[in-house]
Design a protein around this motif. Structure first.
Motif, short mmCIF file in Angstrom:
data_model
loop_
_atom_site.label_atom_id
_atom_site.label_comp_id
_atom_site.label_asym_id
_atom_site.label_seq_id
_atom_site.Cartn_x
_atom_site.Cartn_y
_atom_site.Cartn_z
N MET A 76 0.83 -1.19 0.00
CA MET A 76 0.00 0.00 0.00
C MET A 76 0.87 1.24 0.00
N VAL A 77 0.24 2.34 -0.41
CA VAL A 77 0.93 3.62 -0.38
C VAL A 77 0.59 4.26 0.96
N VAL A 78 1.61 4.38 1.75
CA VAL A 78 1.43 4.90 3.12
C VAL A 78 2.20 6.21 3.22
N THR A 79 1.53 7.27 3.57
CA THR A 79 2.23 8.55 3.65
C THR A 79 2.64 8.86 5.08
N ASP A 80 3.48 9.85 5.21
CA ASP A 80 3.87 10.29 6.56
C ASP A 80 2.63 10.74 7.33
N GLU A 81 1.72 11.34 6.59
CA GLU A 81 0.47 11.78 7.21
C GLU A 81 -0.27 10.61 7.85
N SER A 82 -0.31 9.51 7.12
CA SER A 82 -0.97 8.31 7.64
C SER A 82 -0.28 7.85 8.91
N LEU A 83 1.04 7.84 8.88
CA LEU A 83 1.78 7.34 10.04
C LEU A 83 1.56 8.27 11.23
N GLU A 84 1.53 9.57 10.96
CA GLU A 84 1.29 10.50 12.06
C GLU A 84 -0.10 10.29 12.65
N LEU A 85 -1.05 10.08 11.75
CA LEU A 85 -2.42 9.85 12.22
C LEU A 85 -2.50 8.59 13.06
N ILE A 86 -1.83 7.55 12.62
CA ILE A 86 -1.80 6.31 13.40
C ILE A 86 -1.21 6.58 14.78
N SER A 87 -0.09 7.32 14.75
CA SER A 87 0.62 7.49 16.02
C SER A 87 -0.20 8.27 17.03
N LYS A 88 -1.15 9.08 16.55
CA LYS A 88 -1.88 9.93 17.48
C LYS A 88 -3.29 9.43 17.78
N SER A 89 -3.77 8.46 17.00
CA SER A 89 -5.18 8.10 17.12
C SER A 89 -5.48 6.93 18.04
N PHE A 90 -4.50 6.09 18.28
CA PHE A 90 -4.80 4.85 18.99
C PHE A 90 -3.99 4.78 20.28
N LYS A 91 -4.67 4.92 21.40
CA LYS A 91 -3.96 5.03 22.67
C LYS A 91 -3.22 3.78 23.05
#
Lengths: 580, 302
Positions: A111-126
């Motif tokens: 998949m095409v994973v952007t830095d934005e996606s990774l940032e969102l992951i890092s902040k969304s799931f406690k």
């Protein structure tokens, strides 16, 4: 009077069901089971990210802890899918972030994973714990820094053969000092150097670290230090395995390896200097997995190594091992289940190593548990294939790649139809098959007749006519993934077996003979399919309907057509597409 | 069954457009000789008429899906001859600098087989060390190198690139014929919505590369790209295309192993492909400070 089990009991029973198939079956029994099951499903696997809409998924399964997605078709690995085709993770991450705040695991492949996606992951799931990215692209080390900085409970961070924009090695330093939960780190595909002291400190404060795969930039001199800090490792990927020959390094490596009593799997070994190989000999008897497929080690050294690995279950190696090494393997490694032999120099016409079909024949004779084979070589024969089939009817995966397209049986000059025919006839549990060499429609007749459990089939430069494709589509009952390139398969077989396509995950055909017109008809007649034509030629609109498309990707979907396509991808036969 | 397969090359051109492209190439060559600055073409281009068909050029020829551009037709020691479905393709091959492989009607079986460069009814290319194929009209001066078909053998890019590094490290001579066969680099263009990947090993000169890139990115420069639409070329004359691409709008730059951005064309070709990590087609206005020569040339043109 009708009694039924209390819900809690049923839920408890369901919790033992991990297989998707079982869970899907359970949900079909009755309404109340459907309801119960959907509330207690914790893992979701979506084999094609365009087959379903994330909103639908979240609505049905509200309490999911683990999501696994796959994007591009398999042939994207070999550059057959143009850049920009699709497979974007971001839209999924956005929905998942909203719908599953307690999500713990995300696994993405192709998949095409952007830095934005990774940032969102890092902040969304406690409570985020596991991130595995396989063959993904589109992100940089900045995205990794966000994961490192924000995921306080991270246990697994694995980057498997991803294309990462390597801005700097500092991302690793973003793991806070209070972060001690790491269990698995795979950074093998990164190019840049990470700060070694940061790595050292990270390993030192991760008592649960079981898997550590370093990248090439970590020099051999640093390996003993890391091993001393993590003697509990179960899987190790070395960095570069090369250094000037120094006796102190030899002995410290030896000592460090011998301390790792739990080490079962080894990989890495870039730039091998043979003098350092004996350092891990003491571990060989304990090894169950050995990946030497980047090690340019020659046959004598390889033979010495495998001869000591009596408990080896999986071996990945270059063809430097040669027939002699494989023979040694067959005598020493009776537990071998999986063998992958990669080509060291595939673009050279002449054989540069003495690896022939004989090597695989020996292994098939000597290793009774052999189930999975991936073998690149330059010559094969029907008799060898038949021998292998008879020796190993328990094969489940057989992928043979004869480097020369359309190479015939080198002894008889005949097509390899009967050889592969033997494989499908004898190996009744065969689930995955890749063909190569000179093949006529005959081989497909054999496959359609015998390969009833076949799940995935890869075909290249084979067949004579539509009949070949027809045999496969009409005969292979369990077929879910079919990928074809450079074969003379056209409209007839495809249209005649249109219904079959809805029972499959996907069909890929490139450089074949399927026309635009047929694609349009198929798309119109089968609303449950997306028929994507991928064609980079100019003036596509003026190409006649009976002309063949460059590439075709058909997949079943409940999400309808997608709208994130580049200009060279069109979904055929749907109403509002430009290309009618 | 009828096989009216339209041939197209690696970059995605159809043969219907070949004649047009052929003349494009001719114009390119002329421009290259005179004004070598500030177009996708490059200052240090080799002379277009290549005398000999060499092993490296052969790597561009593919029986199969992967093709490259080459201008080796002119007076070369070999002539590329293809038996193919139509005469027009052969003509354009002779006229211009383009060629591509065609699928050939195999008279025996009535099915389509690819031109017999790689495979032929006679097997075992391994035996014929000095010939690529008995049926082929090509001259293979390099026994060691092999034609490349895109995506074949099926080896992942990560592995191919890793092996490529191995080979360049191990080999003393940088004989291009012994290259590992694949060197994908990303090419981005300012303003384009996605980037492309090219295999530098397919090309044997800056001219090849620039031609290919022009074709690849021309759909973007035409400026009619929309998220749902496709580029439309109605009314766009050839000369306007030339102006866009060969004018001073864009320059081709690359990032080398040290992380520096350089203008493509300054170093010998082999050195370039050995050190190029990725490329970027940038607007000339952004290229200020990149290389003094670029700006100088810009001024000279106007």
């Amino acid at each position: 009077m009708a009694y039924s089990f209390p819900e809690e009991v049923l839920e408890h029973v369901f919790s033992f069901l991990s297989s998707e198939k079982d869970r899907n079956a359970v949900s079909l029994v009755c309404k109340s089971w459907y309801e119960m099951e959907r509330w207690c499903r914790r893992r979701i696997f979506v084999g094609n990210c365009y087959a379903v809409n994330p909103k639908i998924m979240i609505r049905r399964f509200p309490e999911v802890k683990s999501v696994e997605l796959k994007g591009k078709p398999h042939f994207a690995d070999f550059n057959l899918v143009p850049e920009g085709w699709g497979g974007y993770a971001y839209p999924w991450i956005v929905e998942i972030a909203r719908g599953y705040p307690w999500l713990e695991e995300i696994r993405l492949k192709r998949m095409v994973v952007t830095d934005e996606s990774l940032e969102l992951i890092s902040k969304s799931f406690k409570n985020f714990k596991v991130l595995v990215l396989s063959s993904c692209e589109g992100f940089s080390t900045d995205g990794l820094a966000a994961i490192a900085a924000n995921c306080r409970n991270l246990r697994v961070l694995e980057l498997r053969e991803c294309e990462v924009e390597d801005l700097s090695g500092h991302w690793l330093s973003h793991f806070p000092d209070s972060f001690t939960s790491l269990e698995s780190l795979n950074m093998g595909c990164l190019n840049s150097e990470v700060s070694f002291s940061a790595l050292e400190r990270l390993v030192a404060r991760s008592p649960n670290l079981k898997t550590l795969r370093l990248n090439r930039a970590v020099p051999l001199e640093k390996l003993p230090t890391l091993l001393q800090l993590a003697p509990q490792l179960v899987e190790l990927g070395t960095g570069s395995y090369s250094a000037e020959i120094r006796s102190d390094l030899c002995s410290s490596l030896l000592e460090a390896f011998s301390r790792c009593k739990n080490l079962k799997g080894l990989s890495g070994f870039w730039d091998v200097v043979p003098a350092y190989l004996p350092a891990f000999y003491s571990m060989c008897p304990r090894l169950t997995f050995l990946n030497l497929s980047y090690a340019t080690t020659q046959s004598p050294d390889l033979t010495k190594i495998v001869s000591q690995c009596h408990n080896l279950q999986r071996l990945w190696v270059l063809d430097y091992i040669e027939d002699t090494g494989l023979n040694a393997l067959s005598m020493s490694c009776k537990d071998l289940q999986e063998l992958r032999v990669f080509p060291s120099d595939p673009f050279v016409a002449d054989a540069n190593v003495l690896l022939t079909e004989q090597g695989l024949v020996s292994v098939s004779e000597g290793c009774p548990k052999l189930q999975s084979v991936l073998y690149f070589c330059r010559q094969f024969s029907n008799s060898a294939l038949t021998t292998i089939a008879k020796n190993r009817p328990n094969l489940t995966t057989f992928r043979l790649c004869i480097l020369e397209p359309r190479a015939p049986d080198y002894l008889t000059f005949e097509p390899l139809d009967s050889g592969f025919g033997s494989i499908v006839q004898h190996c009744k549990n065969l689930r995955r098959l890749s063909l190569s060499g000179l093949l006529t429609d005959r081989v497909f007749q054999h496959i359609g007749t015998h390969a009833k459990k076949l799940d995935m089939l890869s075909i290249a430069f084979a067949g004579d006519s539509d009949l070949g494709l027809h045999y496969v589509l009409s005969g292979c009952e369990s077929l879910r993934k079919l990928e074809i390139r450079d074969c003379p398969f056209g409209d007839k077989a495809l249209l005649a077996n249109a219904d079959k396509l809805e029972t499959m995950r996907s069909l890929w055909m490139s450089s074949c003979a399927v026309s635009f017109g047929a694609c349009k008809v198929l798309g119109q007649k089968m609303p449950g399919l997306n028929v994507e034509v991928i064609d980079e030629r100019e003036n596509l609109d003026s190409i006649p309907h009976n002309s063949p498309v460059e590439k075709l990707y058909i997949y079943r979907t409940v999400a309808g057509e997608r709208f994130d396509m580049p200009h060279f991808v069109r979904t055929m036969g749907k109403d509002n597409r430009r290309f009618k | 069954m009828s096989m009216s397969i339209e041939e197209h090359d690696y970059i995605g051109l159809s043969e219907a457009n070949m004649e047009k492209k052929a003349s494009d190439i001719t114009i390119n060559k002329d421009l290259n000789l005179k004004a070598t600055e500030l177009r996708l073409g490059l200052p240090g281009s080799e002379s277009p008429g290549r005398a000999a068909v060499n092993g490296v050029a052969i790597k561009n020829l593919v029986a199969g899906a992967k093709r490259g551009f080459s201008d080796t037709i002119n007076g070369g020691s070999g002539k590329w001859v293809f038996a193919n479905n139509g005469g027009s393709e052969v003509d354009s091959v002779k006229n211009g600098g383009l060629f591509c492989c065609s699928k050939v009607e195999n008279k025996n079986s009535g099915s389509v087989k690819e031109t017999a460069v790689l495979a032929s009814p006679k097997p075992v290319l391994l035996e014929n060390k000095s010939q690529v194929s008995a049926n082929s009209n090509l001259q293979a001066s390099s026994p060691a190198s092999k034609q490349q078909v895109i995506g074949w053998p099926p080896i992942r890019s990560f592995r191919k690139n890793t092996m490529a590094v191995n080979q360049t490290k191990n080999e003393q001579d940088t004989d291009p014929k012994l290259r590992s066969g694949c060197l994908y680099v990303k090419v981005s263009m300012d303003g384009a919505p996605y980037l492309r990947k090219v295999d530098l090993e397919v090309y044997s000169s800056y001219l090849d590369l620039s031609t290919a890139l022009e074709k690849m990115f021309s759909c973007f420069t035409i400026g009619q790209y929309g998220s749902h639409g496709a580029p439309t070329r109605e009314g766009l004359s050839e000369s306007r295309l030339m102006d866009l691409l060969h004018g001073s709008e864009y320059v081709l730059t690359y990032e080398d192993k040290d992380g520096d951005w350089m203008l493509v064309g300054d170093v010998p070709w082999d050195m370039f492909i050995g050190s190029c990590k990725r490329m970027r087609i940038m607007k000339s206005s952004d290229a200020i400070g990149l290389a003094p020569r670029a700006m100088e040339k810009c001024r000279n043109r106007t």
